[in-house]
Design an enzyme around this catalytic site. Structure first.
Site, PDB file in Angstrom:
ATOM      1  N   ASN A   1      16.530 -10.261  14.489  1.00 11.29           N
ATOM      2  CA  ASN A   1      16.978  -9.818  13.172  1.00 11.29           C
ATOM      3  C   ASN A   1      17.824  -8.575  13.395  1.00 11.29           C
ATOM      4  OD1 ASN A   1      17.314  -8.919  10.579  1.00 11.29           O
ATOM      5  ND2 ASN A   1      15.141  -8.773  10.088  1.00 11.29           N
TER       6      ASN A   1
ATOM      7  N   LYS B   1      15.905  -6.059  15.769  1.00  7.70           N
ATOM      8  CA  LYS B   1      14.458  -6.327  15.802  1.00  7.70           C
ATOM      9  C   LYS B   1      14.250  -7.697  16.436  1.00  7.70           C
ATOM     10  CE  LYS B   1      13.405  -3.791  11.598  1.00  7.70           C
ATOM     11  NZ  LYS B   1      14.072  -4.080  10.336  1.00  7.70           N
TER      12      LYS B   1
ATOM     13  N   ARG C   1      18.173 -14.322  12.217  1.00  6.80           N
ATOM     14  CA  ARG C   1      18.161 -14.220  10.752  1.00  6.80           C
ATOM     15  C   ARG C   1      19.558 -13.760  10.301  1.00  6.80           C
ATOM     16  NH1 ARG C   1      16.888  -9.156   7.197  1.00  6.80           N
ATOM     17  NH2 ARG C   1      17.088 -10.148   5.170  1.00  6.80           N
TER      18      ARG C   1
ATOM     19  N   HIS D   1      16.013 -13.327   0.454  1.00  9.64           N
ATOM     20  CA  HIS D   1      14.596 -13.517   0.798  1.00  9.64           C
ATOM     21  C   HIS D   1      14.216 -15.003   0.818  1.00  9.64           C
ATOM     22  CE1 HIS D   1      13.455  -9.304  -0.952  1.00  9.64           C
ATOM     23  NE2 HIS D   1      13.603  -9.221   0.354  1.00  9.64           N
TER      24      HIS D   1
ATOM     25  N   LEU E   1       7.514  -8.701  -3.098  1.00 12.37           N
ATOM     26  CA  LEU E   1       7.638  -7.308  -3.547  1.00 12.37           C
ATOM     27  C   LEU E   1       7.489  -6.388  -2.349  1.00 12.37           C
ATOM     28  CD1 LEU E   1       5.149  -7.665  -6.562  1.00 12.37           C
ATOM     29  CD2 LEU E   1       7.618  -8.076  -6.579  1.00 12.37           C
TER      30      LEU E   1
ATOM     31  N   GLY F   1      12.672  -4.102  -0.619  1.00  9.28           N
ATOM     32  CA  GLY F   1      13.532  -4.932  -1.453  1.00  9.28           C
ATOM     33  C   GLY F   1      12.634  -5.970  -2.094  1.00  9.28           C
TER      34      GLY F   1
ATOM     35  N   ARG G   1      16.922   0.706  -4.903  1.00 11.00           N
ATOM     36  CA  ARG G   1      17.917  -0.119  -5.619  1.00 11.00           C
ATOM     37  C   ARG G   1      17.552  -0.230  -7.096  1.00 11.00           C
ATOM     38  NH1 ARG G   1      17.736  -5.176  -1.552  1.00 11.00           N
ATOM     39  NH2 ARG G   1      16.739  -3.862   0.002  1.00 11.00           N
TER      40      ARG G   1
ATOM     41  N   ARG H   1       3.673   3.457  -2.292  1.00 14.19           N
ATOM     42  CA  ARG H   1       2.396   4.183  -2.111  1.00 14.19           C
ATOM     43  C   ARG H   1       2.507   5.605  -2.631  1.00 14.19           C
ATOM     44  NH1 ARG H   1       1.900   1.978   3.887  1.00 14.19           N
ATOM     45  NH2 ARG H   1       4.105   2.289   3.541  1.00 14.19           N
TER      46      ARG H   1
ATOM     47  N   GLY I   1       5.236  -6.158   1.284  1.00 14.74           N
ATOM     48  CA  GLY I   1       4.361  -4.988   1.461  1.00 14.74           C
ATOM     49  C   GLY I   1       3.608  -4.619   0.201  1.00 14.74           C
ATOM     50  N   ILE I   2       4.271  -4.633  -0.945  1.00 18.66           N
ATOM     51  CA  ILE I   2       3.605  -4.283  -2.211  1.00 18.66           C
ATOM     52  C   ILE I   2       2.743  -5.449  -2.679  1.00 18.66           C
ATOM     53  CG2 ILE I   2       3.970  -3.648  -4.632  1.00 18.66           C
ATOM     54  CD1 ILE I   2       6.637  -2.327  -3.754  1.00 18.66           C
ATOM     55  N   GLY I   3       3.313  -6.643  -2.679  1.00 22.21           N
ATOM     56  CA  GLY I   3       2.575  -7.811  -3.178  1.00 22.21           C
ATOM     57  C   GLY I   3       1.307  -8.088  -2.381  1.00 22.21           C
TER      58      GLY I   3
ATOM     59  N   ASN J   1      -0.405  -5.852  -0.610  1.00 27.59           N
ATOM     60  CA  ASN J   1      -1.332  -4.713  -0.477  1.00 27.59           C
ATOM     61  C   ASN J   1      -1.652  -3.953  -1.750  1.00 27.59           C
ATOM     62  OD1 ASN J   1      -1.677  -4.621   2.515  1.00 27.59           O
ATOM     63  ND2 ASN J   1       0.552  -4.483   2.398  1.00 27.59           N
TER      64      ASN J   1
ATOM     65  N   GLU K   1       8.498 -14.329   7.933  1.00 30.69           N
ATOM     66  CA  GLU K   1       9.848 -14.896   8.051  1.00 30.69           C
ATOM     67  C   GLU K   1      10.188 -15.260   9.499  1.00 30.69           C
ATOM     68  OE1 GLU K   1      12.580 -12.529   5.155  1.00 30.69           O
ATOM     69  OE2 GLU K   1      10.698 -11.463   5.324  1.00 30.69           O
TER      70      GLU K   1
HETATM   71  P1  AMP Z   1       8.027  -4.200   2.944  1.00 29.48           P
HETATM   72  O1  AMP Z   1       9.469  -3.922   2.670  1.00 29.48           O
HETATM   73  O2  AMP Z   1       7.642  -5.606   2.656  1.00 29.48           O
HETATM   74  O3  AMP Z   1       7.571  -3.722   4.296  1.00 29.48           O
HETATM   75  O4  AMP Z   1       7.176  -3.322   1.885  1.00 29.48           O
HETATM   76  C1  AMP Z   1       7.269  -1.924   1.839  1.00 29.48           C
HETATM   77  C2  AMP Z   1       6.634  -1.455   0.552  1.00 29.48           C
HETATM   78  O5  AMP Z   1       5.260  -1.865   0.520  1.00 29.48           O
HETATM   79  C3  AMP Z   1       6.624   0.075   0.384  1.00 29.48           C
HETATM   80  O6  AMP Z   1       7.042   0.417  -0.923  1.00 29.48           O
HETATM   81  C4  AMP Z   1       5.167   0.425   0.585  1.00 29.48           C
HETATM   82  O7  AMP Z   1       4.794   1.557  -0.145  1.00 29.48           O
HETATM   83  C5  AMP Z   1       4.468  -0.801   0.040  1.00 29.48           C
HETATM   84  N1  AMP Z   1       3.105  -0.859   0.528  1.00 29.48           N
HETATM   85  C6  AMP Z   1       2.685  -1.068   1.791  1.00 29.48           C
HETATM   86  N2  AMP Z   1       1.335  -0.975   1.865  1.00 29.48           N
HETATM   87  C7  AMP Z   1       0.898  -0.682   0.621  1.00 29.48           C
HETATM   88  C8  AMP Z   1      -0.382  -0.462   0.030  1.00 29.48           C
HETATM   89  N3  AMP Z   1      -1.497  -0.483   0.767  1.00 29.48           N
HETATM   90  N4  AMP Z   1      -0.436  -0.206  -1.290  1.00 29.48           N
HETATM   91  C9  AMP Z   1       0.678  -0.157  -2.016  1.00 29.48           C
HETATM   92  N5  AMP Z   1       1.912  -0.377  -1.549  1.00 29.48           N
HETATM   93  C10 AMP Z   1       2.031  -0.622  -0.238  1.00 29.48           C
END
Ligand code: AMP
Length: 401
Positions: A8, A15, A92, A182, A211, A214, A243, A287, A333-335, A337, A387
């Site tokens: 990537n 990466k 990618r 995505h 989520l 991006g 964004r 976070r 990351g958000i979805g 966690n 991915e």
């Molecule tokens: P990604 O781009 O998929 O790596 O996601 C990054 C986003 O996921 C960032 O905004 C992080 O703050 C969020 N994130 C990662 N871990 C957590 C968590 N435990 N709780 C809330 N948001 C998280």
């Protein structure tokens, strides 16, 4: 072993993951970054816990690839003896436009076509082309290379979903339309969900919420993308780390005038200074925004509210678009966690038949799990995305015909 190297590449980073496709395990992974501005490699071998970090000199992607070959094939922590052991490389690629609706083998012509699409994705496609040329130079000539496009999954969208209200000639002459991004992630999690539910994906209507830094939301009907929130570029849709997501187009020209911005400056403003960062004034990281909201920061509370509200609206509109929904996926990351975001999005969705198991939701981070109650008409799932694995699977499938 059946080894696939997944790459990537960005403008300053490369990466990689080396996967053993016999059991789909990761043999090594890392990043050669700071290309053009110095150089650094960080490399990990999960099986042994070996971690390697070094400052390097990467004037171009070629030197970064040479370092990648070195860390994989030399020293006492090498994972292979030679690059000839690798069956194929999967890359990618962000923008494939209407030219590429599926993965394909890399040829000189394909690299040129990817580079020619740089006008539609200036940040991504030219660096992808540079990496493809560098890879062809450094790796054995016989190693097949495959390109897998973020946009390809969304090529099934109907015109009513992908056309904007601009004059049709702009679509014909300048290729202005919704492409969506995505796609590899939405395809991976939809497939993984169907398997987990024990259903044929052809029988499922899914709203997939990726989520992360991006974010994009996709309506997947019968395994096909029928609409998605990102548009001509990955700027459209919901608010993201930096964004802005969708805004009234007139607000864009108005703000440009107020700040005296050039088009490029306005683009930077919307891509790098907006979203969670611009709204909260706290951070681009969810976070940090959540922590500030918890501590009573009103702008952080408002930012979280906007994010949750926008996700809800997409779930509602895509349910209408598909005349129903069987499952909602949270990934990224958000979805994967954020317990808070998932709970807030699913709150007051009883009209749609969505009922979250709030106690179970609190325990789920980064693992495949159904988080709706047994009574919920619509199933809600956390599905970790992968991915790289799907790129490796596509690569192998293509070279095996
Ligand atoms: P990604 O781009 O998929 O790596 O996601 C990054 C986003 O996921 C960032 O905004 C992080 O703050 C969020 N994130 C990662 N871990 C957590 C968590 N435990 N709780 C809330 N948001 C998280």
């Amino acid at each position: 072993m059946n080894l696939v190297l997944v790459v990537n590449a960005g403008s300053s980073s490369l990466k990689y993951q080396l996967l053993n496709m016999e059991d789909e395990s990761v043999i090594a992974k890392g990043n050669c970054d700071r290309i053009g501005i110095g150089g650094h490699v960080s490399h990990k071998v999960p099986a042994t816990g070996y971690v390697y970090d070094e400052d390097c000199n990467f004037p171009t992607h070629t030197e970064a690839f040479e370092k990648l070959v070195e860390v994989l094939t030399t020293g006492e922590n090498k994972v292979i003896d030679s690059m000839n052991e690798i069956s194929a490389v999967g890359h990618r690629i962000v923008q494939g436009a209407e030219i590429f609706d599926k993965a394909c083998l890399v040829t000189e012509d394909v690299i040129k076509q990817i580079d020619d699409l740089s006008e539609l994705a200036p940040v991504h496609n030219h660096p992808h082309a540079l990496a493809l040329w560098a890879c062809s130079k450094v790796l054995p000539k016989e190693t097949p290379q495959v390109v897998v496009f973020d946009t390809a999954f969304h090529q099934t969208m109907p015109a009513k979903a992908y056309l904007f209200g601009l004059p049709y000639e702009d679509y014909l002459n300048y290729h202005v339309r919704r492409y969506g991004f995505h796609g590899t992630s939405h395809r991976f999690v939809s497939g993984a969900l169907a398997t987990a539910m024990g259903k044929d994906i052809k029988d499922l209507k899914i709203v997939s919420c990726h989520l992360g830094n991006g974010s994009s939301i996709t309506a997947v009907n019968g395994g096909k993308s029928v609409d998605t929130s990102m548009g001509f570029t990955p700027l459209d849709g919901i608010i993201m780390g930096t964004r802005c997501g969708a805004v009234d187009p007139s607000a864009v020209t108005y703000v440009m005038g107020k700040h005296g911005f050039t088009p490029h400056e306005m683009s930077e403003y919307m891509n790098k200074k907006s979203g969670f960062l611009g709204l909260s004034g706290v951070s681009s990281d969810n976070r940090d925004v959540c922590a500030a909201a918890e501590a009573g920061n009103e702008r952080a509370v408002m930012t979280s509210d906007i994010l949750q509200y926008q996700i809800k609206k997409y779930i509602g509109s895509y349910t209408a678009a598909m005349n129903g929904v069987d499952a909602v996926i949270f990934t990224g990351g958000i979805g994967e966690n954020s317990v808070e975001v998932r709970e807030a999005v699913c709150e007051d969705m009883s009209f749609f038949g969505i009922e979250l198991d709030k106690e179970l939701n609190k325990t789920v981070r980064g693992k495949l799990c159904k988080i709706s109650t047994p009574e919920s008409k619509v199933e809600v799932w956390v599905v970790p995305t992968n991915e790289e694995l799907l790129i490796a699977r596509d690569t192998l499938a293509l070279i095996n015909g």
